[in-house]
Design a protein around this motif. Structure first.
Motif, PDB file in Angstrom:
ATOM      1  N   GLY A  33       0.862  -1.174  -0.055  1.00  0.00           N
ATOM      2  CA  GLY A  33       0.038   0.092   0.036  1.00  0.00           C
ATOM      3  C   GLY A  33       0.881   1.248  -0.102  1.00  0.00           C
ATOM      4  N   SER A  34       0.362   2.429   0.534  1.00  0.00           N
ATOM      5  CA  SER A  34       0.854   3.584   0.795  1.00  0.00           C
ATOM      6  C   SER A  34       0.657   4.218   1.824  1.00  0.00           C
ATOM      7  N   PHE A  35       1.688   4.684   2.538  1.00  0.00           N
ATOM      8  CA  PHE A  35       1.686   5.464   3.890  1.00  0.00           C
ATOM      9  C   PHE A  35       1.841   6.807   3.855  1.00  0.00           C
ATOM     10  N   ASN A  36       0.972   7.575   3.969  1.00  0.00           N
ATOM     11  CA  ASN A  36       0.940   8.970   3.531  1.00  0.00           C
ATOM     12  C   ASN A  36       1.234   9.701   4.971  1.00  0.00           C
ATOM     13  N   ILE A  37       2.379  10.256   5.416  1.00  0.00           N
ATOM     14  CA  ILE A  37       2.749  10.900   6.447  1.00  0.00           C
ATOM     15  C   ILE A  37       3.164  12.309   6.609  1.00  0.00           C
ATOM     16  N   ALA A  97      -0.844  19.766  13.384  1.00  0.00           N
ATOM     17  CA  ALA A  97      -2.178  19.701  12.848  1.00  0.00           C
ATOM     18  C   ALA A  97      -2.348  18.925  11.703  1.00  0.00           C
ATOM     19  N   PHE A  98      -3.216  18.142  11.509  1.00  0.00           N
ATOM     20  CA  PHE A  98      -3.335  17.414  10.330  1.00  0.00           C
ATOM     21  C   PHE A  98      -3.740  18.169   9.192  1.00  0.00           C
ATOM     22  N   ASP A  99      -2.823  18.092   7.992  1.00  0.00           N
ATOM     23  CA  ASP A  99      -3.029  18.698   6.912  1.00  0.00           C
ATOM     24  C   ASP A  99      -2.370  17.739   5.575  1.00  0.00           C
ATOM     25  N   ALA A 100      -3.671  17.253   4.993  1.00  0.00           N
ATOM     26  CA  ALA A 100      -3.338  16.273   3.730  1.00  0.00           C
ATOM     27  C   ALA A 100      -2.250  16.640   2.753  1.00  0.00           C
ATOM     28  N   ALA A 101      -2.468  17.925   2.324  1.00  0.00           N
ATOM     29  CA  ALA A 101      -1.584  18.486   1.362  1.00  0.00           C
ATOM     30  C   ALA A 101      -0.054  18.369   1.693  1.00  0.00           C
ATOM     31  N   LYS A 102       0.075  18.354   2.893  1.00  0.00           N
ATOM     32  CA  LYS A 102       1.814  18.380   3.526  1.00  0.00           C
ATOM     33  C   LYS A 102       2.269  16.903   3.876  1.00  0.00           C
ATOM     34  N   THR A 103       1.459  15.776   3.435  1.00  0.00           N
ATOM     35  CA  THR A 103       1.890  14.483   3.703  1.00  0.00           C
ATOM     36  C   THR A 103       2.754  13.934   2.609  1.00  0.00           C
ATOM     37  N   LYS A 104       3.437  13.005   2.735  1.00  0.00           N
ATOM     38  CA  LYS A 104       4.249  12.278   1.605  1.00  0.00           C
ATOM     39  C   LYS A 104       4.093  11.059   1.774  1.00  0.00           C
ATOM     40  N   ALA A 105       3.768  10.403   0.551  1.00  0.00           N
ATOM     41  CA  ALA A 105       3.552   9.263   0.172  1.00  0.00           C
ATOM     42  C   ALA A 105       4.617   8.274   0.478  1.00  0.00           C
ATOM     43  N   ILE A 106       4.507   7.439   1.583  1.00  0.00           N
ATOM     44  CA  ILE A 106       6.041   6.386   1.428  1.00  0.00           C
ATOM     45  C   ILE A 106       5.333   5.050   0.784  1.00  0.00           C
ATOM     46  N   THR A 107       5.957   4.386  -0.214  1.00  0.00           N
ATOM     47  CA  THR A 107       5.200   3.226  -0.809  1.00  0.00           C
ATOM     48  C   THR A 107       5.893   1.974  -0.350  1.00  0.00           C
ATOM     49  N   ALA A 108       5.421   0.656  -0.853  1.00  0.00           N
ATOM     50  CA  ALA A 108       5.895  -0.405  -0.405  1.00  0.00           C
ATOM     51  C   ALA A 108       7.516  -0.264  -0.643  1.00  0.00           C
ATOM     52  N   GLY A 109       8.005  -1.001   0.539  1.00  0.00           N
ATOM     53  CA  GLY A 109       9.440  -0.797   0.595  1.00  0.00           C
ATOM     54  C   GLY A 109      10.059   0.373   1.376  1.00  0.00           C
ATOM     55  N   GLY A 110       9.403   1.348   1.255  1.00  0.00           N
ATOM     56  CA  GLY A 110       9.885   2.627   1.930  1.00  0.00           C
ATOM     57  C   GLY A 110       9.966   2.467   3.282  1.00  0.00           C
ATOM     58  N   VAL A 111      10.693   3.316   3.952  1.00  0.00           N
ATOM     59  CA  VAL A 111      10.878   3.244   5.551  1.00  0.00           C
ATOM     60  C   VAL A 111      10.843   4.739   5.931  1.00  0.00           C
ATOM     61  N   VAL A 112      10.158   5.183   7.009  1.00  0.00           N
ATOM     62  CA  VAL A 112      10.224   6.209   7.890  1.00  0.00           C
ATOM     63  C   VAL A 112      10.874   6.016   9.297  1.00  0.00           C
ATOM     64  N   ALA A 113      11.745   6.814   9.520  1.00  0.00           N
ATOM     65  CA  ALA A 113      12.410   6.653  11.058  1.00  0.00           C
ATOM     66  C   ALA A 113      12.216   7.900  11.496  1.00  0.00           C
ATOM     67  N   HIS A 120       3.683  13.765  14.136  1.00  0.00           N
ATOM     68  CA  HIS A 120       3.383  13.248  12.980  1.00  0.00           C
ATOM     69  C   HIS A 120       1.959  12.826  12.766  1.00  0.00           C
ATOM     70  N   TYR A 121       1.565  12.832  11.652  1.00  0.00           N
ATOM     71  CA  TYR A 121       0.125  12.391  11.674  1.00  0.00           C
ATOM     72  C   TYR A 121       0.224  11.386  10.152  1.00  0.00           C
ATOM     73  N   VAL A 122      -0.946  10.672   9.917  1.00  0.00           N
ATOM     74  CA  VAL A 122      -0.861   9.509   8.988  1.00  0.00           C
ATOM     75  C   VAL A 122      -2.263   9.634   8.100  1.00  0.00           C
ATOM     76  N   GLN A 123      -2.196   9.519   6.925  1.00  0.00           N
ATOM     77  CA  GLN A 123      -3.609   9.452   6.093  1.00  0.00           C
ATOM     78  C   GLN A 123      -3.274   8.108   5.253  1.00  0.00           C
ATOM     79  N   ILE A 124      -4.294   7.174   5.217  1.00  0.00           N
ATOM     80  CA  ILE A 124      -4.048   6.118   4.358  1.00  0.00           C
ATOM     81  C   ILE A 124      -5.368   6.232   3.304  1.00  0.00           C
ATOM     82  N   ASP A 125      -4.935   6.072   1.992  1.00  0.00           N
ATOM     83  CA  ASP A 125      -6.094   6.212   1.034  1.00  0.00           C
ATOM     84  C   ASP A 125      -6.540   4.911   0.668  1.00  0.00           C
TER      85      ASP A 125
END
Length: 158
Positions: A93-97, A102-118, A125-130
């Motif tokens: 999937g895709s992890f938008n962080i 404050a939550f702002d969908a326009a300021k998220t970055k999509a991290i895709t399968a195999g990607g890492v966030v440390a 931080h906040y998360v949006q899953i589409d």
């Protein structure tokens, strides 16, 4: 003197025998394939809809643990922090962080399968899953989450 040394040795040996099971539990050996995972409802500290599968360790105890989270489409986790370092690996999937208070969908970055966030402790931080997304969380317990806005905490509405 020899009696005192023998008593001390006996006490240390007894203590080590008592502690051995605790040390053994901290160093478990795990080998698991995705089809063997047991999914349960996510922790109450996350919004409803998440599922979790514990792979290693115990999030309620001090020490390293690894768990997977399955997050449904159209899922959000409001701005929050954790008290320890956190490494999130996207399995599918895709992890938008986004970072901030404050939550702002326009300021998220999509991290895709195999990607890492440390993230370091205290990182807001906040998360949006589409789409349905599975992530693997590697961190230290006891696991905790503190919402920037306490009213966002799903434990308060239970």
């Amino acid at each position: 003197m020899q009696s005192l040394t023998l008593q001390a040795t006996t006490c240390v040996s007894a203590l080590l025998l008592c502690l051995a099971p605790a040390f053994a539990q901290q160093h478990q050996h795990v080998m698991v394939n995705p089809g063997e995972l047991t999914w349960k409802d996510g922790p109450p500290s996350l919004p409803k809809g998440a599922q979790m599968a514990l792979l290693y360790g115990d999030p309620a105890k001090d020490g390293m643990f690894v768990m997977r989270l399955k997050l449904p489409a159209n899922y959000r986790i409001p701005a929050h922090t954790h008290p320890t370092d956190e490494v999130v690996t996207v399995v599918s999937g895709s992890f938008n962080i986004g970072m901030g208070t404050a939550f702002d969908a326009a300021k998220t970055k999509a991290i895709t399968a195999g990607g890492v966030v440390a993230m370091s402790p205290g990182m807001q931080h906040y998360v949006q899953i589409d789409q349905e997304t599975v992530v693997q969380l590697s961190t230290r317990g006891p696991w905790a989450i503190a919402y920037v806005n306490p009213a966002d905490d799903p434990r308060k509405s239970q």
